[in-house]
Structures are given as C-alpha cells and as structure tokens.
Write an enzyme that holds these catalytic residues in place. Structure first.
Site, PDB file in Angstrom:
ATOM      1  N   GLU A   1      -3.194  -0.044  -3.878  1.00  0.00           N
ATOM      2  CA  GLU A   1      -3.134  -1.097  -2.873  1.00  0.00           C
ATOM      3  C   GLU A   1      -3.385  -2.450  -3.516  1.00  0.00           C
ATOM      4  O   GLU A   1      -4.320  -2.590  -4.306  1.00  0.00           O
ATOM      5  CB  GLU A   1      -4.229  -0.784  -1.849  1.00  0.00           C
ATOM      6  CG  GLU A   1      -4.080  -1.464  -0.540  1.00  0.00           C
ATOM      7  CD  GLU A   1      -5.159  -0.982   0.436  1.00  0.00           C
ATOM      8  OE1 GLU A   1      -5.742   0.110   0.193  1.00  0.00           O
ATOM      9  OE2 GLU A   1      -5.423  -1.691   1.408  1.00  0.00           O
TER      10      GLU A   1
ATOM     11  N   ASP B   1       0.841  -1.208   0.000  1.00  0.00           N
ATOM     12  CA  ASP B   1       0.000   0.000   0.000  1.00  0.00           C
ATOM     13  C   ASP B   1       0.875   1.257   0.000  1.00  0.00           C
ATOM     14  O   ASP B   1       1.839   1.341   0.751  1.00  0.00           O
ATOM     15  CB  ASP B   1      -0.874  -0.041   1.267  1.00  0.00           C
ATOM     16  CG  ASP B   1      -1.865   1.111   1.349  1.00  0.00           C
ATOM     17  OD1 ASP B   1      -2.172   1.691   0.303  1.00  0.00           O
ATOM     18  OD2 ASP B   1      -2.315   1.417   2.463  1.00  0.00           O
TER      19      ASP B   1
END
Length: 861
Positions: free
Chosen positions: A500, A404
């Site tokens: 992500e 992420d």
DNA sequence: TGTGTGTGGTAGC
DNA sequence: GATCGCTACCACACACA
C-alpha cells in the site's frame, strides 16, 4: 580415570538395564509424601521408564546388541523416533527421551544436523539412524564410526567411546543445555540426596521465599520439598528422564561437574546471588525443554482430556484426597509443555524467537513497513539533494493516489492455486480454531469472513473455506514489483505498508490541466482529473503485468479523500472523488470508516449520538474535543468536512525500536523468564545496530495473565486476557549493548515479582534514539531474524536528527575521535564509551526482590 | 503550565 | 493437528514541581 560423560552414561546404562517393572505397586505409583510436585515429577519419570523396562522384558529373546548404549534421537528421522526407540530398547539399549545432559548418552541419532547443531554437537557421537537398523539386521553392533553424521573434525574424535577418554565435553553454548542441567531441579535434588552442599545453605537463592511476603509476590510459587529451592523447579527437559536422574545421582562431586571449556573458563552457572547477571557476554540460550528440532516424545500417547484434567487438578502432594487444589501456573505449564508440539511452539524451544519471528505475519508487516519507510526516506533525501524542490503553490488543487493490493496475501498465494480463485480462500497458519486469518479473498468476504478473524468464527460463517499457507517470500517479491511500478511514476511517494502506498501526482495533473491549479480555466479541472485517472490506470496495469494481481486506486485531493475513495474503488478498480462530491460522499460513511477511528473512538462517538460522518458535523467542536480530546476532536471535526492537512511524504524519522512476543510464552521458572528476556534484549540490540541507532531510554512491557483468566486461553498458546505493565528507565548514555539492556530489563521484570508461570507476553523497547556511527554496526556480526527487503539499503538516521541535543552531538563526536574500525570480536568502541555501568541514572537492584510496584492495571480482552 | 511516565488506540494482511 | 496476538507512532491522563 573416566570422564564424566563416561561415568554418567555408565550410570544411565546401569540404571536403565537394572530397572524392572513388575506391576503398579512400585513407589512411583504411590501417592506422594511431603515431596509434593517435585516428587510427583520424579515418580512420573519412573513411570515412563517402566514402559521401556516392560518392553525390554517382553523382548528379552532378542539379541542384546545395544547393551551398553544409551541413545537419544534428534530431529526428524527415518525410521521414526518411535521406531528407533523401539528397536534400541528391544535390543537391550537405553533410550533418553530428552537431552538436557548430553553427557548422559553414548550416542545421538540424527539424519542430519542444522549448521547450528553441527557446532553444538561437534564433540559428540552423532550417528545416522541406519546404524541402528543395520545393526539389528546384522544381529550385532556395527561400528558407529561408519555411520557418523558430522564429518568430524578433531573435536568429535576426542570423544571416541572406544578409547574411553574424553578430553572435553563442554557445550559450545555456555548458557545452554549444560547450564540448565547444572541449575536444574535434578541436579539440586540429587545433590541434596547426596548430601552435596556446594551451595551453602546460608546463601539464599535470589528467589527464596521471603518471610511475610504474600504468595503472589513470591517468585516461582512451586510446591517443593523443603530441600528443593524454589526456583529449582524441573525444566520440562527433565520430565520423563528417570535415566538422567540416575545419572545425576552418580555425580559424586559437584565441582567435578563443572568442566573447563576450550578457553579454560569454568563452565559454572552464573553466581546465583548476582542481582542481575550479565548473561549476554555469552550467548544466552532459551531454557531448553528438549531438542529444538524435534519433539523427543512423539511416540508418547497424548493424554486424554480426562487424564489431562486429572493431572491439572492433581492433589499437589499426590495423596488421594478429597481436597483437590489447582496446580500453580508453573506446574500447569510444566504439564502443558510435556506435549512436544506445545514445547516446540513455545519459549521452551531454544530457537523459539527466531522461529516465531519467521512465522509471524505481524512481525513481517511491521518490519517491511519500517524498511520501506527508511528506504523511501533515503530516496527522498537523495532526490532533494540533487534536485531543487519545488514548493507547492498554496491553494492549488491536489491529486493524491492511494494504491492498495486487493487481499494482498490471498491474491499472491492464489497464483499458485488458480483453481481456488473463485472459491472462498483465506491465508492462515492452520485450520485450528484459534488460527488468525491474515487475508481473505472476495468470495470469502461474501460470507462475512474478515482479516484478523479467528478460524473458528470464519468456519462458522463459511464451512467450505479453503485455507492456504503464508508465502512471505512471494509477498516480498510482489511488493518489489509493486513499488517498482509506483516509483516509476513522477510524484512524491509515501509507503504505508508492503502492499500500500500514497503518491502525490498533483504536479503532473495540474500541468496536464493547463492552468495554475488554482483558478478554473476552460476544462482544466476535467483534464487534471483525467490525468489522475490515467496515472491510476497505468499503475494498475503495470502491477497486474508484473505480479498477476489486482490493485485498486483511490483518488482525492488529500490523503483522507484518497483513502476513502479507495474503499469505493475495491476490488480491482479506481475511484476519484470530485471536489463537489466530497461532503455527500463522506457524510454517508460510518465514523469507523475514517482513518484512525476504530472500535474505541467509535464507541465514544456512539455514546454522544454519532454514527455517521455527517453526524459529526452536527456537533460543535468543543463537544467533540471534550469527548475525544483536543487533537482527536479537532482531527475528526476536520475529517468530517473533508479536511486533511497531512502531506504525502511527511514521514518522521524513527523514534523507537522494539521487540516483543506475546504468544507461546509459557515459563516454569524464573530463570527461564529471565533467559527469555535476555534473548529479547539480544534481538533488540541487533535491531538497533541494523538501524544504526542507539537508545537512551528502555521500556519493558509485560503481559501477565489476568486474575480471572483461565490458564489456557482459547487460542493455543495465546496470551488470553491479560493485565499489561510498562516500565521505563533512562540510561545515562545511549547504548546498543545487549548486556546493559538485558540487565535493566531483567531488573524491571524482577521488580514486579510476578509468578513466571503467569507471564504471557514480554517486550523491550528503546526510545530517545541517537545515531550510531555506521562502522560500528557494519562490522558487528549482525544477522537479522528475517530477510530485509531488498528494495534499497536502509537509511541511516540523518545526522541532522532532531533527537540529538547539541551536548549529545558533541559527546558523540568526541567519543569517536579516538576510535578505529572495530573488529568483529572486539568490543564496540562506541559501546565502550556508552558503558552505562558508570553513568546510569537508575540504580541497579540489589538484594531481595522489592515488593511489586504500585501500578495501575489494565484488562485486555 | 510544562515535563515525564504509563496507558491506550490504531494501522497494515 | 495445533500456532506464530508485531511494531511504531500518536494522544491522552495523571503526577509532580
């Protein structure tokens, strides 16, 4: 015989030039008689015109070079609209603030036109601002032809003012400004005044008040003169246009006001008695308040709070009265939308939907996510068709990476502003109190600033906050590099969002450990973990190299653990949870740190004495299930013990497509609401085609202002506290047809009988999706409201989709046997077959609107 | 008990 | 100067047969 354009322009000129402003004794300054709000608006327009008359009187010594000219300014100009206005009026010209009847002006002044506007205005005299400036300098009217903006084609020439003949003046948008004008309050008002009876009185409008029906259930509840139909509330477009009013007064014959367009089709409004007119045959245009590009009244002094308040609480009849009563929602909106900024940012702007989706971060996030999902699914399919998929050894250790970006939007935007890196920075549309913070960097987080927080709160926490604008293009670019880096790693990838992703690298790790991944040989687990860390590290390096931004990586033996490990990894780090640490690590987390647990479930858990994950372990499963339901209870029971059965890459195919907007929704009549719903349905249809699916079930979502909510929510043009209503219909046959979808959606909207001024959010969704033959979609003229991620072409729904029953498949196949490639302008053969007019299971509503449905109401903060 | 519908909650920045 | 509160999915409650 002169054209209507000419007649109207002439009427406007006469009216403007003849308009004298002596003092505030005019009838426009008197209290209203029974005319109520409509009369009030009419007087308001006269007041505005007085300002011009006043200026004209004061500058009568100037050469009257623009005598005979009625101008409107479109778009941003140099000199400004205000200056041009002043120049024109002070030199004898007429000026129109708003343009809802193009035929009422002689010239439109614009510096440039968007391609759309070029088409729209192709038949009109569009001149550059320099025409005004140069003419004033020269002390005489220069030939406008030398200052044309649009390099005319045949179309513009036919409208030469000098030759006094206009061949055609039909708008290119059939349900555009013209139509709005024709159905506007002005027109109806003027027709009544002229004794025009084009619409027979015995034919009630669809929204005529129904005897015995409570006010709330009536359609637009607008105080109007008895002669004015309930839905003929003035569009904002009409506010402030005494001149246009005059032009309408001079329309002698209602039939003459309908022109034939180029195809010879009469430009009439749709029959008002049609229960739900199928508008999308022609391009629906949002109710125009004014030119989309430019607020035409920027020079008007903003109302002071006192004035605004006074207007909002004006006696509806305008009489000086001790008994002030609040305006209706529609009246309130009409006043609100006088502010050009408001009008531009709301449904009053014909380009609202496109403009809105261009700027909405949440729309971008959702669209990116769907695109990525489709692309990765296609990739996975390709892989599995070319490679033999190795089944995962049951019981083997797993290594899942959750990768992420750190404060994605903020990090990317900060690359252009390196001097702010160590200062608190947020990404938002503006610095107003209701502006939402999309992303904040770590220095800002130290003050307690969070994503999704309103600016007002954030500024209270950190007064020296730096606000940077969005840069959606840069985010897409960074994301592309991010996924490039991840897809270079051997493993199963699943996208979570634009910044992500999950990747299962178990195979690589176990191989590196030198065992079968189940038993524990000498140092194998250590080597596996080191391999996982090394992969994480290399991904971080690669993304940093390509984007200049940091990503963090959480590593665990399932998705849950990778996710919670990520929390510890941030910012700019990585963290692996070892099997022996799992219970202790999880136990100390608050329940709301678990995926899928937010404020609502968190509150329920708190009520049964659970705050930390370890507390869940103290409960028996039945207790948890009784509090949260069987699935959620079981899931959290598992989570608290580190169990997550979900596999990376297990993504289901799309089950719904929707489009909704819950911001900027401010209508002043039912027609505007319905036009907007149709536009949303057009958008939905476009998205269905883009995704190569059609839908069999349509759901309409409506947000209406809660009874106890104020007219103006704290957030500018926001929805505020609302009640939400959902209603679905099952169509006989799956479709992408915007006309069909629109019909159903408008039907549902009407069925509730809500006051249009109280609508705050609208959405349409298609479910029960079936695959669409790619050709039908590829040949259609679909244009996305936003750029698709150029990651890879979106995947079609696999032919093996479980959504399709055998019968439906057969029907689908047989329906295509006779088809050939569809041409751009011909009807989609699939949609022809899928025409639900014949096979719909739901009956279209006819006649008067039914009573509102008995629907439970939910209050949303 | 199974099915359908409406509502609610969650996630991403 | 404002402001861009979407979208897909899952799960639950409830009504109905």
């Amino acid at each position: 015989m002169g054209s209507r354009l000419e007649k109207n322009s002439d009427a406007v000129r006469k009216r403007i030039q003849g308009h004298a402003f002596d003092d505030e004794e005019g009838e426009e300054y008197e209290g209203s008689t029974f005319g109520g709000f409509s009369d009030y608006m009419r007087r308001k327009k006269l007041k505005l015109q007085n300002l011009d008359a006043d200026l004209r009187a004061q500058t009568s010594q100037n050469p009257q070079i623009f005598r005979g000219i009625v101008a409107h300014v479109n778009g941003y100009t140099q000199p400004s609209l205000a200056d041009l206005h002043k120049l024109i009026v002070s030199h004898g010209g007429g000026f129109l603030q708003y343009l809802d009847g193009k035929t009422a002006v002689t010239h439109v002044i614009a510096s440039q036109l968007t391609p759309k506007k070029k088409v729209e205005f192709a038949k009109y005299r569009i001149v550059k601002p320099a025409w005004i400036v140069d003419s004033v300098k020269a002390g005489k009217l220069l030939p406008w032809n030398d200052y044309r903006v649009v390099d005319e084609g045949v179309k513009q020439k036919v409208l030469g003012f000098e030759n006094g003949s206009v061949v055609s003046q039909a708008s290119t948008q059939r349900r555009g400004y013209r139509d709005q004008t024709e159905t506007s309050w002005y027109t109806s008002q003027m027709r009544h005044e002229n004794g025009d009876t084009e619409e027979p009185p015995e034919a009630p409008p669809p929204f005529a008040p129904e005897p015995g029906k409570p006010r709330e259930m009536q359609s637009p509840v607008i105080p109007a003169s008895p002669a004015v139909e309930a839905d003929d509330f003035p569009g904002v477009s009409s506010i402030g246009e005494a001149d246009l009013l005059a032009a309408m007064e001079d329309v002698p014959d209602a039939d003459a006001s309908f022109d034939e367009d180029d195809d010879g089709e009469l430009m009439r409004p749709p029959p008002r008695l049609d229960p739900v007119p199928a508008r999308s045959q022609s391009k629906p245009v949002l109710p125009p308040v004014q030119s989309a590009d430019v607020p035409p009244i920027t020079q008007r002094r903003p109302l002071t709070p006192e004035e605004y308040n006074a207007m909002l609480w004006q006696d509806a009849g305008g009489q000086p009265s001790a008994q002030k009563k609040p305006l209706t929602a529609e009246e309130h909106n009409a006043i609100l939308l006088q502010n050009p900024h408001m009008a531009k940012s709301s449904t009053a702007n014909p380009d609202f939907i496109n403009q809105y989706y261009r700027e909405s971060r949440l729309h971008h996030l959702s669209t990116w996510k769907a695109d990525l999902k489709a692309q990765l699914q296609a990739r996975a399919q390709e892989k599995s068709s070319t490679q033999r998929t190795r089944s995962k050894a049951p019981g083997a250790r797993r290594y899942v990476l959750h990768i992420d970006f750190d404060s994605f939007f903020a990090a990317v935007s900060l690359r252009q502003n390196p001097h702010l890196v160590d200062k608190p920075v947020v990404i938002a549309h503006g610095s107003g109190p209701g502006s939402e913070i999309a992303s904040c960097n770590y220095p800002a987080r130290k003050f307690g600033v969070k994503n999704g927080m309103w600016m007002k709160t954030a500024l209270e926490l950190c007064s020296e906050l730096n606000v940077l604008p969005y840069d959606f293009k840069a985010y897409e670019e960074a994301s592309r590099h991010f996924y490039d880096s991840i897809l270079a790693v051997e493993g199963v990838v699943q996208s979570i969002s634009i910044d992500e992703a999950l990747i299962d690298v178990s195979e690589q790790c176990i191989k590196a450990g030198g065992s079968d991944g189940k038993g524990i040989s000498e140092g194998s687990i250590y080597r596996e973990q080191e391999k996982a860390k090394q992969i994480a590290s290399s991904i971080r390096d690669a993304v940093r190299d390509k984007t200049g931004c940091e990503v963090s990586v959480g590593i665990g033996n399932n998705i849950l653990l990778a996710k919670v490990a990520l929390r510890k990894a941030k910012p700019a780090g990585q963290h692996l949870i070892k099997p022996e640490e799992v219970l202790a690590f999880l136990g100390e987390l608050e329940v709301t740190d678990l995926p899928g647990v937010a404020w609502s479930i968190g509150k329920k858990l708190e009520e049964i004495g659970v705050k930390y994950v370890k507390d869940i372990r103290e409960l028996n499963k039945e207790r948890l299930i009784s509090a949260l339901g069987p699935k959620t209870g079981q899931k959290l029971w598992d989570y608290s013990r580190g169990i997550d059965k979900q596999e990376v890459g297990e993504q289901v195919i799309r089950k719904s497509v929707s489009a909704e907007i819950n911001w900027g929704i401010r209508f002043i009549n039912q027609q505007q609401a319905e036009d907007f719903v149709q536009c949303l349905c057009d958008e939905l249809s476009k998205r269905l085609l883009e995704n190569l699916v059609k839908g069999k079930q349509m759901t309409m979502k409506i947000m209406r202002k809660a009874a106890d909510a104020g007219m103006d929510p704290p957030k500018n043009l926001g929805h505020g506290k609302c009640d939400t209503f959902n209603k679905s219909v099952v169509l006989g046959v799956a479709t992408t047809d915007k006309a069909v979808i629109g019909k159903e959606a408008i039907s549902i909207l009407r069925s509730y009988g809500f006051s249009p001024g109280e609508l705050r959010g609208l959405g349409v969704q298609m479910q029960k999706l079936e695959p669409l033959k790619p050709m039908a979609a590829s040949t259609s003229t679909v244009e996305s409201s936003q750029r698709r991620l150029q990651f890879k072409k979106p995947a079609a729904v696999p032919a093996t989709t479980p959504l399709k029953t055998t019968t439906e498949t057969e029907e689908f196949k047989s329906s295509h046997k006779k088809t050939r490639p569809k041409l751009a302008d011909e009807p989609d053969p699939i949609e022809e077959i899928a025409n639900p007019k014949k096979e719909r299971t739901v009956r279209l509503m006819e006649g008067p609107i039914p009573l509102p449905l008995e629907t439970s109401v939910k209050h949303r903060p």
